[in-house]
Scaffold this motif. Structure first.
Motif, PDB file in Angstrom:
ATOM      1  N   VAL A  76      -3.240 -28.363 -31.100  1.00  9.33           N
ATOM      2  CA  VAL A  76      -4.365 -27.437 -31.266  1.00  9.33           C
ATOM      3  C   VAL A  76      -5.527 -27.957 -30.422  1.00  9.33           C
ATOM      4  CG1 VAL A  76      -6.009 -26.433 -32.890  1.00  9.33           C
ATOM      5  CG2 VAL A  76      -3.630 -26.815 -33.596  1.00  9.33           C
ATOM      6  N   PHE A  77      -6.125 -27.070 -29.648  1.00  8.36           N
ATOM      7  CA  PHE A  77      -7.265 -27.400 -28.813  1.00  8.36           C
ATOM      8  C   PHE A  77      -8.477 -26.597 -29.282  1.00  8.36           C
ATOM      9  CE2 PHE A  77      -3.526 -28.386 -26.436  1.00  8.36           C
ATOM     10  CZ  PHE A  77      -3.835 -29.588 -25.819  1.00  8.36           C
ATOM     11  N   HIS A  78      -9.543 -27.310 -29.594  1.00  9.70           N
ATOM     12  CA  HIS A  78     -10.781 -26.682 -30.048  1.00  9.70           C
ATOM     13  C   HIS A  78     -11.517 -26.089 -28.849  1.00  9.70           C
ATOM     14  CE1 HIS A  78     -14.550 -26.005 -32.044  1.00  9.70           C
ATOM     15  NE2 HIS A  78     -15.171 -26.806 -31.205  1.00  9.70           N
ATOM     16  N   CYS A  79     -11.944 -24.845 -28.992  1.00 10.23           N
ATOM     17  CA  CYS A  79     -12.711 -24.183 -27.938  1.00 10.23           C
ATOM     18  C   CYS A  79     -14.068 -23.801 -28.526  1.00 10.23           C
ATOM     19  CB  CYS A  79     -11.974 -22.952 -27.427  1.00 10.23           C
ATOM     20  SG  CYS A  79     -12.836 -22.141 -26.057  1.00 10.23           S
ATOM     21  N   SER A  80     -15.075 -24.581 -28.226  1.00 11.81           N
ATOM     22  CA  SER A  80     -16.399 -24.362 -28.807  1.00 11.81           C
ATOM     23  C   SER A  80     -17.051 -23.069 -28.325  1.00 11.81           C
ATOM     24  CB  SER A  80     -17.315 -25.549 -28.499  1.00 11.81           C
ATOM     25  OG  SER A  80     -17.473 -25.704 -27.103  1.00 11.81           O
ATOM     26  N   GLU A  81     -16.588 -22.521 -27.221  1.00 10.24           N
ATOM     27  CA  GLU A  81     -17.163 -21.281 -26.688  1.00 10.24           C
ATOM     28  C   GLU A  81     -16.339 -20.043 -27.043  1.00 10.24           C
ATOM     29  OE1 GLU A  81     -19.404 -22.733 -22.696  1.00 10.24           O
ATOM     30  OE2 GLU A  81     -17.228 -22.544 -22.571  1.00 10.24           O
ATOM     31  N   ALA A  82     -15.363 -20.183 -27.905  1.00 11.81           N
ATOM     32  CA  ALA A  82     -14.476 -19.066 -28.244  1.00 11.81           C
ATOM     33  C   ALA A  82     -15.238 -17.865 -28.794  1.00 11.81           C
ATOM     34  CB  ALA A  82     -13.419 -19.512 -29.249  1.00 11.81           C
ATOM     35  N   HIS A  83     -16.338 -18.110 -29.468  1.00 12.86           N
ATOM     36  CA  HIS A  83     -17.127 -17.014 -30.045  1.00 12.86           C
ATOM     37  C   HIS A  83     -17.730 -16.101 -28.972  1.00 12.86           C
ATOM     38  CE1 HIS A  83     -20.149 -20.060 -29.138  1.00 12.86           C
ATOM     39  NE2 HIS A  83     -21.038 -19.076 -29.120  1.00 12.86           N
ATOM     40  N   LEU A  84     -17.720 -16.535 -27.717  1.00  9.78           N
ATOM     41  CA  LEU A  84     -18.260 -15.745 -26.620  1.00  9.78           C
ATOM     42  C   LEU A  84     -17.254 -14.737 -26.069  1.00  9.78           C
ATOM     43  CD1 LEU A  84     -20.173 -18.596 -24.761  1.00  9.78           C
ATOM     44  CD2 LEU A  84     -21.138 -16.810 -26.250  1.00  9.78           C
ATOM     45  N   GLY A  85     -16.004 -14.826 -26.478  1.00 10.96           N
ATOM     46  CA  GLY A  85     -14.999 -13.865 -26.039  1.00 10.96           C
ATOM     47  C   GLY A  85     -13.685 -14.507 -25.654  1.00 10.96           C
ATOM     48  N   GLN A  86     -12.671 -13.646 -25.535  1.00  9.82           N
ATOM     49  CA  GLN A  86     -11.315 -14.112 -25.269  1.00  9.82           C
ATOM     50  C   GLN A  86     -11.197 -14.844 -23.933  1.00  9.82           C
ATOM     51  OE1 GLN A  86      -7.994 -11.236 -24.686  1.00  9.82           O
ATOM     52  NE2 GLN A  86      -7.191 -12.150 -26.567  1.00  9.82           N
ATOM     53  N   SER A  87     -11.985 -14.463 -22.948  1.00 10.95           N
ATOM     54  CA  SER A  87     -11.901 -15.142 -21.652  1.00 10.95           C
ATOM     55  C   SER A  87     -12.292 -16.613 -21.768  1.00 10.95           C
ATOM     56  CB  SER A  87     -12.769 -14.438 -20.606  1.00 10.95           C
ATOM     57  OG  SER A  87     -14.139 -14.524 -20.949  1.00 10.95           O
ATOM     58  N   TYR A  88     -13.192 -16.942 -22.691  1.00 16.45           N
ATOM     59  CA  TYR A  88     -13.573 -18.332 -22.892  1.00 16.45           C
ATOM     60  C   TYR A  88     -12.425 -19.111 -23.538  1.00 16.45           C
ATOM     61  CZ  TYR A  88     -18.286 -17.141 -21.511  1.00 16.45           C
ATOM     62  OH  TYR A  88     -19.369 -16.735 -20.791  1.00 16.45           O
ATOM     63  N   LEU A  90      -9.289 -18.333 -23.225  1.00 14.52           N
ATOM     64  CA  LEU A  90      -8.281 -18.449 -22.168  1.00 14.52           C
ATOM     65  C   LEU A  90      -8.620 -19.603 -21.233  1.00 14.52           C
ATOM     66  CD1 LEU A  90      -5.753 -17.449 -20.769  1.00 14.52           C
ATOM     67  CD2 LEU A  90      -7.149 -15.727 -19.619  1.00 14.52           C
ATOM     68  N   ARG A  91      -9.890 -19.731 -20.881  1.00 12.52           N
ATOM     69  CA  ARG A  91     -10.295 -20.834 -20.011  1.00 12.52           C
ATOM     70  C   ARG A  91     -10.000 -22.182 -20.666  1.00 12.52           C
ATOM     71  NH1 ARG A  91     -16.162 -20.796 -17.541  1.00 12.52           N
ATOM     72  NH2 ARG A  91     -16.470 -19.937 -19.602  1.00 12.52           N
ATOM     73  N   CYS A  92     -10.276 -22.306 -21.964  1.00 11.97           N
ATOM     74  CA  CYS A  92      -9.959 -23.549 -22.686  1.00 11.97           C
ATOM     75  C   CYS A  92      -8.455 -23.825 -22.637  1.00 11.97           C
ATOM     76  CB  CYS A  92     -10.420 -23.459 -24.140  1.00 11.97           C
ATOM     77  SG  CYS A  92     -12.209 -23.513 -24.354  1.00 11.97           S
ATOM     78  N   GLY A  93      -7.656 -22.779 -22.790  1.00 11.60           N
ATOM     79  CA  GLY A  93      -6.207 -22.933 -22.729  1.00 11.60           C
ATOM     80  C   GLY A  93      -5.725 -23.358 -21.358  1.00 11.60           C
ATOM     81  N   VAL A  94      -6.340 -22.820 -20.317  1.00 10.31           N
ATOM     82  CA  VAL A  94      -5.959 -23.195 -18.954  1.00 10.31           C
ATOM     83  C   VAL A  94      -6.285 -24.669 -18.703  1.00 10.31           C
ATOM     84  CG1 VAL A  94      -6.476 -22.817 -16.500  1.00 10.31           C
ATOM     85  CG2 VAL A  94      -6.092 -20.858 -18.018  1.00 10.31           C
ATOM     86  N   VAL A  95      -7.434 -25.113 -19.187  1.00 11.62           N
ATOM     87  CA  VAL A  95      -7.799 -26.527 -19.043  1.00 11.62           C
ATOM     88  C   VAL A  95      -6.781 -27.415 -19.760  1.00 11.62           C
ATOM     89  CG1 VAL A  95      -9.537 -28.263 -19.672  1.00 11.62           C
ATOM     90  CG2 VAL A  95     -10.250 -26.087 -18.654  1.00 11.62           C
ATOM     91  N   ALA A  96      -6.389 -27.010 -20.972  1.00 10.88           N
ATOM     92  CA  ALA A  96      -5.381 -27.776 -21.722  1.00 10.88           C
ATOM     93  C   ALA A  96      -4.049 -27.795 -20.978  1.00 10.88           C
ATOM     94  CB  ALA A  96      -5.198 -27.188 -23.118  1.00 10.88           C
ATOM     95  N   ALA A  97      -3.664 -26.656 -20.400  1.00  7.00           N
ATOM     96  CA  ALA A  97      -2.399 -26.580 -19.649  1.00  7.00           C
ATOM     97  C   ALA A  97      -2.455 -27.434 -18.386  1.00  7.00           C
ATOM     98  CB  ALA A  97      -2.093 -25.126 -19.304  1.00  7.00           C
TER      99      ALA A  97
END
Length: 139
Positions: A76-88, A90-97
């Motif tokens: 599980v990867f925490h995305c602190s900007e997730a509340h700003l929208g799905q694109s944020y 997705l960006r967190c997921g790309v960084v994790a990948a």
């Protein structure tokens, strides 16, 4: 043939505001709704699954996924900007990948319990035999 390090980005950071409660925690059969597509991803030929969470928790994940050896296939990867929208998210997921040295990504949505391992594997197969596709998206 493409390199075979393919990471699934499992988008699970939504607030479920229209539902009134976190839909991933809703009971559905023997698991919570959010665990069904995750089970399909974990049992597929994906090399790794990065679960993107807005609050860093994922208490809806089926406890059997914490057992070895399947637990090594995801985090599980925490995305602190997730509340700003799905694109944020997705960006967190790309960084994790990228940290897992992914050659390709498959994007999966946590609120789609009818996704199956067969569907995921078929997309992976088509990716591996096609030379002009760099991203596989499953919606």
């Amino acid at each position: 043939m493409k390199p075979d390090k393919i990471v699934g980005i499992y988008l699970a950071a939504g607030k479920s505001t229209r539902m009134g409660s976190d839909k991933l925690r809703l009971p559905l059969g023997s698991m919570h709704l959010g665990s069904y597509a995750l089970a399909a991803a974990l049992h597929s030929k994906l090399d790794y699954v990065a679960i993107v969470s807005g609050d860093g928790t994922a208490d809806w994940i089926n406890r059997t996924f914490y057992q070895e050896p399947i637990h090594r296939k995801w985090a599980v990867f925490h995305c602190s900007e997730a509340h700003l929208g799905q694109s944020y998210s997705l960006r967190c997921g790309v960084v994790a990948a990228q940290a897992k040295h992914a050659a390709a990504l498959m994007i999966l949505l946590a609120d789609q319990p009818l996704i199956t391992t067969t569907m995921i594997n078929e997309l992976l197969f088509h990716y591996q035999v096609t030379t002009d596709v760099g991203l596989v998206v499953l919606f």
